[in-house]
Motif scaffolding. Sequence first.
Motif, mmCIF file in Angstrom:
data_model
loop_
_atom_site.group_PDB
_atom_site.id
_atom_site.type_symbol
_atom_site.label_atom_id
_atom_site.label_comp_id
_atom_site.label_asym_id
_atom_site.label_seq_id
_atom_site.Cartn_x
_atom_site.Cartn_y
_atom_site.Cartn_z
ATOM 1 N N ALA A 1 0.841 -1.209 0.000
ATOM 2 C CA ALA A 1 0.000 0.000 0.000
ATOM 3 C C ALA A 1 0.871 1.252 0.000
ATOM 4 N N LYS A 2 1.906 1.255 0.824
ATOM 5 C CA LYS A 2 2.808 2.410 0.874
ATOM 6 C C LYS A 2 3.469 2.643 -0.480
ATOM 7 N N SER A 3 3.832 1.570 -1.162
ATOM 8 C CA SER A 3 4.417 1.691 -2.509
ATOM 9 C C SER A 3 3.399 2.214 -3.511
ATOM 10 N N LEU A 4 2.161 1.719 -3.426
ATOM 11 C CA LEU A 4 1.114 2.151 -4.353
ATOM 12 C C LEU A 4 0.746 3.617 -4.169
ATOM 13 N N PHE A 5 0.960 4.170 -2.981
ATOM 14 C CA PHE A 5 0.695 5.600 -2.760
ATOM 15 C C PHE A 5 1.537 6.460 -3.697
ATOM 16 N N LEU A 6 2.677 5.947 -4.115
ATOM 17 C CA LEU A 6 3.537 6.695 -5.042
ATOM 18 C C LEU A 6 2.879 6.865 -6.408
ATOM 19 N N LEU A 7 1.925 5.991 -6.741
ATOM 20 C CA LEU A 7 1.233 6.041 -8.032
ATOM 21 C C LEU A 7 -0.104 6.789 -7.971
ATOM 22 N N CYS A 8 -0.515 7.184 -6.765
ATOM 23 C CA CYS A 8 -1.818 7.812 -6.602
ATOM 24 C C CYS A 8 -1.877 9.196 -7.232
ATOM 25 N N GLU A 9 -3.095 9.579 -7.593
ATOM 26 C CA GLU A 9 -3.357 10.927 -8.080
ATOM 27 C C GLU A 9 -3.010 11.919 -6.971
ATOM 28 N N ASP A 10 -2.824 13.179 -7.336
ATOM 29 C CA ASP A 10 -2.546 14.211 -6.338
ATOM 30 C C ASP A 10 -3.708 14.315 -5.368
ATOM 31 N N GLY A 11 -3.411 14.587 -4.109
ATOM 32 C CA GLY A 11 -4.444 14.826 -3.108
ATOM 33 C C GLY A 11 -4.851 13.591 -2.350
ATOM 34 N N SER A 12 -4.170 13.298 -1.266
ATOM 35 C CA SER A 12 -4.590 12.184 -0.410
ATOM 36 C C SER A 12 -5.487 12.735 0.700
ATOM 37 N N ILE A 13 -6.136 11.843 1.394
ATOM 38 C CA ILE A 13 -7.053 12.206 2.470
ATOM 39 C C ILE A 13 -6.552 11.583 3.762
ATOM 40 N N GLU A 14 -6.612 12.364 4.832
ATOM 41 C CA GLU A 14 -6.305 11.853 6.160
ATOM 42 C C GLU A 14 -7.475 12.204 7.068
ATOM 43 N N LYS A 15 -7.875 11.233 7.894
ATOM 44 C CA LYS A 15 -9.044 11.443 8.744
ATOM 45 C C LYS A 15 -9.014 10.468 9.913
ATOM 46 N N THR A 16 -9.764 10.813 10.926
ATOM 47 C CA THR A 16 -10.015 9.890 12.026
ATOM 48 C C THR A 16 -11.453 9.428 11.874
ATOM 49 N N ARG A 17 -11.636 8.117 11.898
ATOM 50 C CA ARG A 17 -12.983 7.542 11.770
ATOM 51 C C ARG A 17 -13.447 7.049 13.134
ATOM 52 N N TYR A 18 -14.642 7.479 13.514
ATOM 53 C CA TYR A 18 -15.264 7.079 14.767
ATOM 54 C C TYR A 18 -16.443 6.168 14.451
ATOM 55 N N LEU A 19 -16.566 5.059 15.161
ATOM 56 C CA LEU A 19 -17.701 4.160 15.006
ATOM 57 C C LEU A 19 -18.636 4.351 16.189
ATOM 58 N N ILE A 20 -19.914 4.629 15.875
ATOM 59 C CA ILE A 20 -20.912 4.908 16.892
ATOM 60 C C ILE A 20 -22.124 4.020 16.657
ATOM 61 N N LYS A 21 -22.500 3.251 17.662
ATOM 62 C CA LYS A 21 -23.696 2.415 17.557
ATOM 63 C C LYS A 21 -24.916 3.275 17.868
ATOM 64 N N GLN A 22 -25.903 3.188 16.993
ATOM 65 C CA GLN A 22 -27.160 3.941 17.162
ATOM 66 C C GLN A 22 -28.293 2.985 16.819
ATOM 67 N N GLY A 23 -29.001 2.514 17.821
ATOM 68 C CA GLY A 23 -30.055 1.536 17.577
ATOM 69 C C GLY A 23 -29.454 0.262 17.013
ATOM 70 N N GLN A 24 -29.992 -0.189 15.896
ATOM 71 C CA GLN A 24 -29.511 -1.412 15.246
ATOM 72 C C GLN A 24 -28.409 -1.152 14.215
ATOM 73 N N HIS A 25 -27.942 0.089 14.105
ATOM 74 C CA HIS A 25 -26.986 0.456 13.066
ATOM 75 C C HIS A 25 -25.695 1.022 13.652
ATOM 76 N N ILE A 26 -24.714 1.149 12.788
ATOM 77 C CA ILE A 26 -23.447 1.770 13.164
ATOM 78 C C ILE A 26 -23.188 2.938 12.221
ATOM 79 N N PHE A 27 -22.950 4.099 12.794
ATOM 80 C CA PHE A 27 -22.528 5.262 12.013
ATOM 81 C C PHE A 27 -21.017 5.300 11.993
ATOM 82 N N GLU A 28 -20.464 5.573 10.820
ATOM 83 C CA GLU A 28 -19.037 5.838 10.671
ATOM 84 C C GLU A 28 -18.912 7.341 10.471
ATOM 85 N N VAL A 29 -18.262 8.023 11.412
ATOM 86 C CA VAL A 29 -18.110 9.469 11.316
ATOM 87 C C VAL A 29 -16.656 9.783 11.032
#
Length: 157
Positions: free
Chosen positions: A75-103
């Motif tokens: 994956a680190k090697s393939l990043f060299l071939l990626c288009e300009d503009g990567s994304i960095e984020k923190t993903r939070y998982l929250i259970k709500q009723g019978q579902h899970i939200f990914e924030v």
Amino acid sequence: MGIEIERKFLVKSDVFKKQNYQKNYIKQGYLNSDKNRTVRIRILDDRAFLTIKGKSNVSGTSRFEWEKEIMLDDAKSLFLLCEDGSIEKTRYLIKQGQHIFEVDDFHGDNDGLMIAEIELFSENELFEKPDWLGKEVTGELKYYNSSISKNPFKNWK
């Protein structure tokens, strides 16, 4: 592999951070971000994935998705071939009723943008909406990660 059904929402506050049961750091880039298909490399903490997504249906809720775990070094090697503009984020998982939200709380050029997604079994499935959930943006291309990587949030103002 199969059809992914999800809805996207903006997030009004960071209250969800107190409700999460898991959080992960994500870095992702795009080998291809064509509107008919995207090919993404994602590093999730210390694991890596190659994902291919097809074009969304008319409502923007469903599309084909294929994902495979790959070696972290690859994956680190393939990043060299990626288009300009990567994304960095923190993903939070929250259970709500019978579902899970990914924030996703975005960083860098997308700092200040928070988007919640919920995966469903059918397009018309009902689900509980938490108080911190804002405007629905399902199907709005501007909020797709592949679009955000090219036109970051800092440029939207």
